[in-house]
Design an enzyme around this catalytic site. Structure first.
Site, short mmCIF file in Angstrom:
data_model
loop_
_atom_site.label_atom_id
_atom_site.label_comp_id
_atom_site.label_asym_id
_atom_site.label_seq_id
_atom_site.Cartn_x
_atom_site.Cartn_y
_atom_site.Cartn_z
NE ARG A 38 1.00 -5.26 -6.82
CZ ARG A 38 0.82 -5.69 -5.58
NH1 ARG A 38 0.81 -6.98 -5.34
NH2 ARG A 38 0.63 -4.85 -4.59
CG ASP A 66 9.83 -0.27 -3.14
OD1 ASP A 66 8.60 -0.24 -3.34
OD2 ASP A 66 10.32 -0.53 -2.02
NE ARG A 117 3.32 1.77 -4.75
CZ ARG A 117 3.43 0.90 -3.75
NH1 ARG A 117 3.18 1.27 -2.53
NH2 ARG A 117 3.81 -0.33 -3.97
O1 1CP Z 1 3.78 4.48 -9.62
C1 1CP Z 1 4.46 3.76 -8.88
O2 1CP Z 1 4.05 2.70 -8.41
C2 1CP Z 1 5.85 4.27 -8.62
C3 1CP Z 1 6.76 3.36 -7.95
C4 1CP Z 1 6.58 3.00 -6.47
C5 1CP Z 1 6.49 3.83 -5.35
C6 1CP Z 1 6.35 5.34 -5.32
C7 1CP Z 1 6.63 1.67 -6.00
C8 1CP Z 1 6.70 0.49 -6.87
N1 1CP Z 1 6.68 1.70 -4.63
C9 1CP Z 1 6.56 3.00 -4.20
C10 1CP Z 1 6.58 3.52 -2.83
C11 1CP Z 1 6.47 2.59 -1.68
N2 1CP Z 1 6.91 1.29 -1.56
C12 1CP Z 1 5.92 2.97 -0.44
C13 1CP Z 1 5.39 4.34 -0.13
C14 1CP Z 1 4.02 4.53 -0.65
C15 1CP Z 1 2.93 3.75 0.03
O3 1CP Z 1 2.73 3.92 1.25
O4 1CP Z 1 2.27 2.98 -0.68
C16 1CP Z 1 5.99 1.86 0.43
C17 1CP Z 1 5.49 1.79 1.87
C18 1CP Z 1 6.62 0.80 -0.28
C19 1CP Z 1 6.97 -0.53 0.23
C20 1CP Z 1 6.42 -1.58 -0.70
N3 1CP Z 1 7.07 -2.01 -1.82
C21 1CP Z 1 5.16 -2.17 -0.67
C22 1CP Z 1 4.10 -1.89 0.42
C23 1CP Z 1 3.53 -3.07 1.14
C24 1CP Z 1 4.27 -3.63 2.34
O5 1CP Z 1 4.29 -4.86 2.46
O6 1CP Z 1 4.77 -2.88 3.20
C25 1CP Z 1 5.06 -2.99 -1.79
C26 1CP Z 1 3.88 -3.85 -2.20
C27 1CP Z 1 6.27 -2.90 -2.51
C28 1CP Z 1 6.64 -3.53 -3.81
C29 1CP Z 1 6.30 -2.64 -4.95
N4 1CP Z 1 6.82 -1.38 -5.13
C30 1CP Z 1 6.34 -0.82 -6.28
C31 1CP Z 1 5.46 -1.79 -6.88
C32 1CP Z 1 4.75 -1.62 -8.20
C33 1CP Z 1 5.43 -2.92 -6.04
C34 1CP Z 1 4.66 -4.21 -6.28
C35 1CP Z 1 5.60 -5.17 -6.87
C36 1CP Z 1 4.95 -6.19 -7.73
O7 1CP Z 1 4.48 -7.20 -7.20
O8 1CP Z 1 4.96 -6.00 -8.97
#
Ligand code: 1CP
Length: 339
Positions: free
Chosen positions: A27, A72, A23
């Site tokens: 943020r 995502d 990630r």
């Molecule tokens: O460097 C990076 O961040 C690359 C992009 C990336 C990746 C690899 C994002 C962007 N999401 C993911 C993978 C992801 N998304 C996973 C697998 C990894 C992990 O376990 O952390 C999972 C479970 C998600 C689902 C997801 N999407 C969550 C998890 C929380 C939940 O409520 O289940 C979240 C917060 C998101 C939104 C998201 N995805 C990515 C970002 C930067 C964000 C935050 C969005 C924002 O508010 O800007």
């Protein structure tokens, strides 16, 4: 120029351990937060230009050995015909609850699955310097199904676990469809230019070993073996599943990536003879500041044999992480030989 991430995956000796951060484009980065003031996460991830820009943000600021494409695990889900939003994690408008919902899932050609991600991959690869690896990714069939059935991230996913117990055949059909969709999605990413792929099984640990082996393993195994045919290395990440590690380790993948709860050197000695291991600093350590980050990083470096070790966190970096801690982690990795 060789990519030390790929060299390490194939267990070659390198000048130092490769490092990337799960990630890393999120943020905790001020540049990202600035972009988010004017654009939603959906806008950013669905625009190839923004996705390229955000993928490269951590690479411009830090000396990292891989970029992971900004998308995502939900990015391939709209092409299944499922509607959802982010708050901040995925929230599904109409979660899957029966066979009819599974019937409705659209089976599309691979060119219709998240074409914006493929464009972003091609653009990023052309802008990224040659020694930095570009990683593609997808959610594991189980982890994606978890969101589609539960409707959102939820502690212990009670609805999902009851659904599997009461409707195993519906779950089987759902997993089958998601698996085929993910295979097409990852193969397109490989064609678009990624150097390796990571399969995120973030909710791996929700089931018992017996239940996981019966219901989940065959699908994950099929996905991994299909992706193996591309010859692009596979990184399999499981989170919070100590009781399943030996079973995951028996699946075909070039890299086993694990969370911070387990002892990495033990895991490497047990399962790292013919494959690489990735991990596993607790992301909360970085929130505690640069000094603690240095100490805990050194403990990992001291105990874990560098051949076949990709340094990373044990889960995604937290939004409250100070940038100085990231600098400290990178400095420890880059100067390991001199300490
Ligand atoms: O460097 C990076 O961040 C690359 C992009 C990336 C990746 C690899 C994002 C962007 N999401 C993911 C993978 C992801 N998304 C996973 C697998 C990894 C992990 O376990 O952390 C999972 C479970 C998600 C689902 C997801 N999407 C969550 C998890 C929380 C939940 O409520 O289940 C979240 C917060 C998101 C939104 C998201 N995805 C990515 C970002 C930067 C964000 C935050 C969005 C924002 O508010 O800007």
């Amino acid at each position: 120029m060789k990519k030390i991430l790929l060299e390490t995956i194939y267990r070659k000796k390198t000048s130092r351990r490769p490092l990337w951060i799960m990630r890393q484009a999120g943020r905790y980065l001020p540049e990202y937060r600035t972009l988010r003031k004017t654009h939603s996460f959906k806008d950013l991830s669905r625009s190839p230009d923004f996705a390229t820009e955000v993928t490269l943000l951590p690479i411009k600021r830090f000396n990292l050995d891989a970029a992971i494409i900004f998308a995502d695990i939900m990015s391939p889900v709209p092409s299944l015909g499922i509607d959802f939003d982010f708050d901040p994690g995925p929230v599904i408008t109409n979660p899957i609850s029966d066979n009819k919902d599974v019937d409705k899932l659209i089976e599309t050609g691979s060119e219709e699955i998240a074409p914006e991600v493929m464009k972003a991959i091609a653009q990023t690869r052309s802008e990224l310097s040659n020694e930095i690896a570009l990683l593609g990714f997808c959610g594991a069939p189980w982890t994606l199904s978890a969101y589609l059935v539960e409707g959102k991230g939820n502690k212990d996913f009670p609805k999902l676990r009851s659904f599997l117990a009461s409707e195993p055949e519906v779950m089987e059909r759902l997993l089958e469809k998601i698996t085929l969709h993910m295979i097409s999605y990852l193969k397109s990413q490989v064609e678009a230019g990624v150097d390796a792929v990571q399969i995120f099984d973030s909710w791996a640990g929700l089931l018992s070993l017996d239940s996981w082996q019966r219901h989940i393993k065959p699908h994950l195994e099929f996905l991994l073996s299909e992706i193996g045919k591309t010859n692009v290395p596979r990184i399999l990440f499981l989170q919070n599943a100590p009781h399943l590690i030996s079973s995951y380790a028996a699946l075909p993948s070039e890299v086993l990536a694990i969370d911070w709860r387990v002892n990495l050197s033990e895991i490497k000695n047990l399962y790292g003879k013919n494959r690489a291991i990735q991990g596993n600093l607790d992301p909360a350590i970085l929130v505690a500041g640069p000094e603690v980050t240095r100490q805990e990083t050194r403990k990992i470096l001291k105990s874990v044999d560098p051949v076949g070790h990709i340094m990373n966190l044990g889960h995604g970096i937290m939004p409250s992480t100070p940038l100085e801690s990231v600098d400290a982690l990178i400095d420890e990795i880059h100067n390991e030989e001199n300490r």
